[in-house]
Design a protein around this motif. Structure first.
Motif, short mmCIF file in Angstrom:
data_model
loop_
_atom_site.label_atom_id
_atom_site.label_comp_id
_atom_site.label_asym_id
_atom_site.label_seq_id
_atom_site.Cartn_x
_atom_site.Cartn_y
_atom_site.Cartn_z
N GLY A 81 -15.17 64.18 -28.75
CA GLY A 81 -14.10 63.27 -28.40
C GLY A 81 -13.81 62.20 -29.43
N LEU A 82 -14.55 62.19 -30.53
CA LEU A 82 -14.37 61.14 -31.54
C LEU A 82 -13.53 61.64 -32.71
N ALA A 83 -12.67 60.79 -33.21
CA ALA A 83 -11.91 61.00 -34.45
C ALA A 83 -11.00 62.23 -34.39
N LEU A 84 -10.57 62.60 -33.21
CA LEU A 84 -9.72 63.78 -33.09
C LEU A 84 -8.27 63.51 -33.51
N ASP A 85 -7.99 62.27 -33.88
CA ASP A 85 -6.66 61.95 -34.43
C ASP A 85 -6.63 62.08 -35.95
N LYS A 86 -7.76 62.50 -36.56
CA LYS A 86 -7.84 62.61 -38.01
C LYS A 86 -7.52 64.03 -38.46
N PRO A 87 -7.02 64.21 -39.69
CA PRO A 87 -6.84 65.55 -40.25
C PRO A 87 -8.18 66.27 -40.37
N LEU A 88 -8.15 67.60 -40.31
CA LEU A 88 -9.38 68.39 -40.30
C LEU A 88 -10.29 68.05 -41.47
N TYR A 89 -9.75 68.00 -42.68
CA TYR A 89 -10.58 67.75 -43.86
C TYR A 89 -11.27 66.39 -43.75
N TYR A 122 -16.89 62.35 -40.76
CA TYR A 122 -17.53 62.26 -39.45
C TYR A 122 -18.54 63.40 -39.22
N THR A 123 -18.08 64.62 -39.38
CA THR A 123 -18.88 65.77 -38.96
C THR A 123 -20.06 66.03 -39.87
N PHE A 124 -19.82 66.11 -41.16
CA PHE A 124 -20.93 66.39 -42.08
C PHE A 124 -22.00 65.30 -42.06
N PRO A 125 -21.63 64.01 -42.04
CA PRO A 125 -22.68 62.98 -41.93
C PRO A 125 -23.50 63.11 -40.64
N LEU A 126 -22.86 63.47 -39.53
CA LEU A 126 -23.61 63.65 -38.29
C LEU A 126 -24.54 64.85 -38.39
N GLU A 162 -10.33 92.08 -28.94
CA GLU A 162 -11.05 91.42 -27.87
C GLU A 162 -11.05 89.92 -28.10
N ILE A 163 -10.86 89.16 -27.01
CA ILE A 163 -10.80 87.70 -27.08
C ILE A 163 -11.73 87.12 -26.02
N GLY A 164 -12.50 86.12 -26.40
CA GLY A 164 -13.28 85.34 -25.45
C GLY A 164 -12.89 83.88 -25.56
N MET A 165 -13.57 83.03 -24.81
CA MET A 165 -13.23 81.61 -24.76
C MET A 165 -14.32 80.79 -25.44
N GLY A 166 -13.89 79.74 -26.13
CA GLY A 166 -14.84 78.82 -26.76
C GLY A 166 -14.42 77.38 -26.55
N THR A 167 -15.39 76.48 -26.43
CA THR A 167 -15.07 75.06 -26.33
C THR A 167 -14.87 74.42 -27.70
N ASP A 168 -15.52 74.97 -28.72
CA ASP A 168 -15.53 74.39 -30.06
C ASP A 168 -15.94 72.93 -30.04
N ILE A 169 -16.99 72.61 -29.28
CA ILE A 169 -17.57 71.27 -29.43
C ILE A 169 -17.90 71.09 -30.90
N SER A 170 -17.44 70.00 -31.58
CA SER A 170 -16.74 68.87 -30.99
C SER A 170 -15.27 68.80 -31.40
N GLY A 171 -14.77 69.87 -32.08
CA GLY A 171 -13.33 69.93 -32.29
C GLY A 171 -12.61 69.97 -30.96
N GLY A 172 -13.28 70.54 -29.96
CA GLY A 172 -12.87 70.43 -28.57
C GLY A 172 -13.78 69.40 -27.91
N PHE A 173 -13.20 68.48 -27.17
CA PHE A 173 -13.98 67.36 -26.65
C PHE A 173 -14.78 67.71 -25.40
#
Length: 440
Positions: free
Chosen positions: A83-91, A97-101, A318-329
């Motif tokens: 749920g954090l920084a989801l207003d930022k561009p992917l890069y 955020y992501t790599f430091p964590l 074939e397709i399944g479902m993913g949350t993609d934590i944390s790109g998905g909150f």
């Protein structure tokens, strides 16, 4: 154990079956032995035997037995920034955020605390099987595996490979292709050892983070390791316009073609997102029997488009479902099912004909689709399948219509973890409502 009560289970992409009163019989190995309808001649005798043995589990009125969900895309070390920084561009989101964590998971105490919370949260939301991206740290990934085993969750786990200095920070990457491949193989061997030692449902997964993060040598080596050990593969493919363009600029090939070049598209591969996949890419996925992890919440933030689920299904991918934590909150597959339906309507309103999907379609993705992607006999309540269940209460059963389709859609749209009373994996109870720790 024998469950008595109503069940919902996906029969096909377009159909969810409802049975108002059945006995679902579980054998000692955690498999569904029989599903006996009330009009079968031995219904009463089987029920009586179960009562005599004190193994009958009546499902309360207003509650339903559903298959456990399969989550095909979770970045385990990203849980603490959901749920954090989801207003930022992917890069920017990755680099700042992501790599430091993720780098913090070299601290195993930190890893244990975070992963314990994540695994219990996913189980509490009815997710019984997860395909995890770990971090680059072999020991931390083994901590995740041990936590999944202790909690009773079926887990597919990958040590993330990322060694391209042009696209990964110096504080968080494999120091060389040699190290990346050696640590991947070490993780595979140690997870196999752990699996044998404790007889848990754990599987190592070959995990190039995505094409930009890896050198050619690493991509090639990972393809060879997948073949050597006959393992599943996971990565991202055509996740965004930037990723798509990167593959073309570096290799003069489509993202899917690059992965295929390095033997990373197989019948055991699951590629996340795919919002930018072309028809030729989908044809390649179909040819290789490669599955897609649809991550509808995350795609809203970073995918630059909506995955055309119905079109992709019609292309026999074939397709399944993913949350993609944390790109998905959200850790809830229910929440992602809802978003999948909403996003499909946006796609149709944008001009794509017949793009809208139903709750029934999305429920298939969350159960049968995910099970097929991982080649696990689960996701349905039928004989010969693993007893992965969630018992869910319809909180509005005394107020609203109790026609089966109405109940089904209400469960899909209103269920939170508060309405998930019990969760089972291979017949073992792993969650009781109100209890937030592992196996009971």
């Amino acid at each position: 154990m024998v469950f008595e009560g109503a069940i919902f289970s996906s029969a096909s992409f377009d159909k969810a079956d409802f049975s108002p009163k059945v006995l679902t019989c579980i054998d000692r190995s955690g498999m569904i032995d029989r599903v006996i309808s009330v009009d079968e001649p031995d219904y009463k005798s089987v029920k009586q035997t179960a009562e005599n043995l004190n193994i009958l589990h009546p499902i309360p009125k207003g509650s339903y037995l559903l298959p456990g969900f399969i989550d095909l895309h979770v970045h385990a070390p990203q849980w603490l920034q959901a749920g954090l920084a989801l207003d930022k561009p992917l890069y920017e989101w990755l680099q700042n955020y992501t790599f430091p964590l993720e780098a913090k998971y070299q601290d195993l105490d930190f890893a244990k605390k975070s992963y314990t919370s994540l695994v219990n949260e996913l189980l509490a939301n009815g997710t019984t099987t997860v395909l995890y991206f770990g971090s680059i740290h072999t020991d931390a990934n083994l901590v995740l595996a041990d936590i999944c085993a202790q909690a009773g969750q079926r887990a597919f786990i990958g040590k993330v490979a990322m060694d391209n200095p042009e696209q990964t920070p110096d504080f968080y990457r494999d120091s060389s292709s040699k190290e990346s491949l050696e640590q991947t193989e070490l993780f595979i061997q140690r997870l196999f050892d752990l699996q044998k030692k404790i007889s848990a449902e754990l599987t190592p997964v070959i995990t190039p983070r995505f094409v930009p993060s890896c050198t050619d040598e690493t991509l090639a080596g990972l393809g060879q390791l997948a073949a050597k050990y006959n393992l599943p593969i996971q990565s991202h493919c055509s996740e965004s316009i930037w990723e798509d363009n990167y593959a073309t600029e570096r290799f003069n090939l489509r993202d899917a073609e690059v992965l295929d070049k390095f033997h990373l598209l197989t019948d055991k591969s699951v590629m996340a997102h795919g919002t930018q996949l072309s028809d030729s890419d989908l044809d390649l996925f179909n040819e290789r029997n490669t599955a897609i992890a649809h991550c509808p919440i995350s795609n809203v933030y970073f995918g630059n488009s909506v995955l055309p689920v119905k079109h992709t299904h019609e292309k026999n991918v074939e397709i399944g479902m993913g949350t993609d934590i944390s790109g998905g909150f959200s850790p809830s597959i229910y929440r992602n099912i809802q978003q999948a339906v909403m996003s499909s309507q946006i796609l149709q309103d944008s001009g794509e004909a017949d793009a809208r999907i139903s709750a029934t379609n999305a429920f298939y993705l969350a159960t049968v689709g995910g099970a097929k992607a991982l080649h696990v006999k689960t996701g349905q309540i039928k004989a010969g399948y693993k007893a992965d269940f969630q018992i869910v209460t319809d909180q509005y059963s005394e107020l609203m219509s109790n026609e089966p389709q109405d109940v089904f859609e209400r469960l899909i749209y209103h269920t939170t973890k508060s309405e998930i009373n019990e969760v089972y994996v291979s017949g073992k109870k792993v969650i009781n409502r109100g209890e937030n720790h592992g196996r009971k």
